[in-house]
Design a protein around this motif. Structure first.
Motif, mmCIF file in Angstrom:
data_model
loop_
_atom_site.group_PDB
_atom_site.id
_atom_site.type_symbol
_atom_site.label_atom_id
_atom_site.label_comp_id
_atom_site.label_asym_id
_atom_site.label_seq_id
_atom_site.Cartn_x
_atom_site.Cartn_y
_atom_site.Cartn_z
ATOM 1 N N UNK A 1 36.809 29.859 32.358
ATOM 2 C CA UNK A 1 37.670 29.865 31.564
ATOM 3 C C UNK A 1 38.837 30.105 31.679
ATOM 4 N N UNK A 2 39.255 30.982 32.566
ATOM 5 C CA UNK A 2 39.782 31.902 33.032
ATOM 6 C C UNK A 2 40.726 31.217 33.932
ATOM 7 N N UNK A 3 39.550 30.566 34.815
ATOM 8 C CA UNK A 3 39.975 30.189 36.004
ATOM 9 C C UNK A 3 40.683 28.990 35.828
ATOM 10 N N UNK A 4 40.798 28.322 35.324
ATOM 11 C CA UNK A 4 40.957 27.220 34.561
ATOM 12 C C UNK A 4 43.088 27.342 33.726
ATOM 13 N N UNK A 5 42.524 28.305 32.467
ATOM 14 C CA UNK A 5 43.811 28.655 31.792
ATOM 15 C C UNK A 5 44.577 28.986 32.694
ATOM 16 N N UNK A 6 44.186 30.308 33.614
ATOM 17 C CA UNK A 6 45.524 30.306 35.094
ATOM 18 C C UNK A 6 46.177 29.546 35.818
ATOM 19 N N UNK A 7 44.940 29.008 36.563
ATOM 20 C CA UNK A 7 45.069 27.072 37.061
ATOM 21 C C UNK A 7 46.250 26.512 36.714
ATOM 22 N N UNK A 8 46.125 26.385 35.591
ATOM 23 C CA UNK A 8 47.124 25.140 34.581
ATOM 24 C C UNK A 8 48.478 26.465 34.561
ATOM 25 N N UNK A 9 48.807 27.390 33.674
ATOM 26 C CA UNK A 9 49.387 27.933 33.641
ATOM 27 C C UNK A 9 50.492 27.886 34.486
ATOM 28 N N UNK A 10 49.735 28.628 35.570
ATOM 29 C CA UNK A 10 50.566 29.208 36.507
ATOM 30 C C UNK A 10 50.893 27.662 37.625
ATOM 31 N N UNK A 11 50.728 26.752 37.984
ATOM 32 C CA UNK A 11 50.772 25.028 38.270
ATOM 33 C C UNK A 11 52.258 25.156 37.714
ATOM 34 N N UNK A 12 52.016 25.621 36.098
ATOM 35 C CA UNK A 12 52.699 24.644 35.546
ATOM 36 C C UNK A 12 54.309 25.080 35.656
ATOM 37 N N UNK A 13 53.704 26.313 36.097
ATOM 38 C CA UNK A 13 55.210 27.138 36.306
ATOM 39 C C UNK A 13 55.480 27.038 37.783
ATOM 40 N N UNK A 14 54.980 26.596 38.647
ATOM 41 C CA UNK A 14 55.812 25.964 40.311
ATOM 42 C C UNK A 14 54.240 26.968 41.607
ATOM 43 N N UNK A 15 53.632 27.320 41.147
ATOM 44 C CA UNK A 15 53.303 28.008 42.585
ATOM 45 C C UNK A 15 51.935 27.086 42.431
ATOM 46 N N UNK A 16 51.577 27.338 44.120
ATOM 47 C CA UNK A 16 50.336 25.914 44.445
ATOM 48 C C UNK A 16 48.798 26.582 43.945
ATOM 49 N N UNK A 17 47.897 26.497 43.351
ATOM 50 C CA UNK A 17 47.020 26.628 43.261
ATOM 51 C C UNK A 17 46.240 26.561 44.723
ATOM 52 N N UNK A 18 45.478 26.873 45.585
ATOM 53 C CA UNK A 18 44.581 26.368 46.847
ATOM 54 C C UNK A 18 43.503 26.499 46.557
ATOM 55 N N UNK A 19 42.689 27.229 45.404
ATOM 56 C CA UNK A 19 41.384 27.242 45.452
ATOM 57 C C UNK A 19 40.599 28.517 44.808
ATOM 58 N N UNK A 20 39.615 28.800 44.280
ATOM 59 C CA UNK A 20 39.217 29.416 43.376
ATOM 60 C C UNK A 20 37.979 29.804 43.945
ATOM 61 N N UNK A 21 37.766 30.706 43.383
ATOM 62 C CA UNK A 21 36.354 31.865 43.658
ATOM 63 C C UNK A 21 35.953 32.440 42.327
ATOM 64 N N UNK A 22 34.633 33.052 42.838
ATOM 65 C CA UNK A 22 33.911 33.558 41.203
ATOM 66 C C UNK A 22 32.826 34.796 41.695
ATOM 67 N N UNK A 23 33.310 35.077 42.820
ATOM 68 C CA UNK A 23 32.560 36.449 43.340
ATOM 69 C C UNK A 23 33.130 37.080 45.029
ATOM 70 N N UNK A 24 33.142 37.922 45.203
ATOM 71 C CA UNK A 24 34.079 39.448 46.387
ATOM 72 C C UNK A 24 33.689 38.087 47.101
ATOM 73 N N UNK A 25 31.895 37.557 47.693
ATOM 74 C CA UNK A 25 31.780 37.242 48.951
ATOM 75 C C UNK A 25 32.294 35.695 49.279
ATOM 76 N N UNK A 26 32.798 35.102 47.304
ATOM 77 C CA UNK A 26 33.272 33.965 47.814
ATOM 78 C C UNK A 26 34.665 33.855 48.274
ATOM 79 N N UNK A 27 34.996 34.986 47.632
ATOM 80 C CA UNK A 27 36.984 35.163 48.051
ATOM 81 C C UNK A 27 37.046 35.833 49.322
#
Length: 129
Positions: A15-41
């Motif tokens: 839920x946070x990933x979706x919300x943050x992605x939407x907010x930051x993209x609306x404000x002009x940042x490019x979200x190139x990816x998401x991860x849910x664990x440290x290993x995935x990051x």
């Protein structure tokens, strides 16, 4: 010339990933990816080479401090500038934040492109060309 920061978001809350992605993209940042664990990051940072990695302090089964150290210590990994994020107040995390390789901290309710860009600008960094 305006250059858009490329960001990787790391949080165990979809839920946070979706919300943050939407907010930051609306404000002009490019979200190139998401991860849910440290290993995935770690994997995603190596693949995507973001300018900035926003890393949650609490990743459920672990904290974000270990992945931050791992990203900063490994030559073949590049998460860009590391910024820690949390719902907890910065003053509650002062010592671990200061001991981390992160360039700064953003409280999740105050998350914005301006806050991220300010931290990156303060360390003299920017987007990759």
């Amino acid at each position: 010339m305006i250059v858009t920061l490329r960001c990787l978001l790391v949080d165990d809350s979809l839920e946070f990933l979706h919300t943050a992605r939407t907010l930051l993209e609306q404000e002009g940042l490019q979200i190139v990816g998401v991860a849910t664990t440290g290993a995935d990051a770690t994997v995603r940072a190596a693949e995507l080479r973001p300018d900035v990695t926003l890393l949650d302090v609490d990743l459920g089964t672990t904290d974000g401090f270990e992945p931050a150290r791992h990203l900063a210590d490994r030559q073949n990994l590049d998460g860009g500038h590391l910024i820690l994020i949390s719902v907890n107040a910065e003053e509650d995390l002062t010592d671990p934040i200061e001991a981390s390789p992160a360039i700064g901290f953003v409280w999740k309710p105050a998350l914005s492109a301006a806050a991220i860009e300010s931290l990156v600008r303060d360390v003299g960094g920017g987007a990759r060309r």
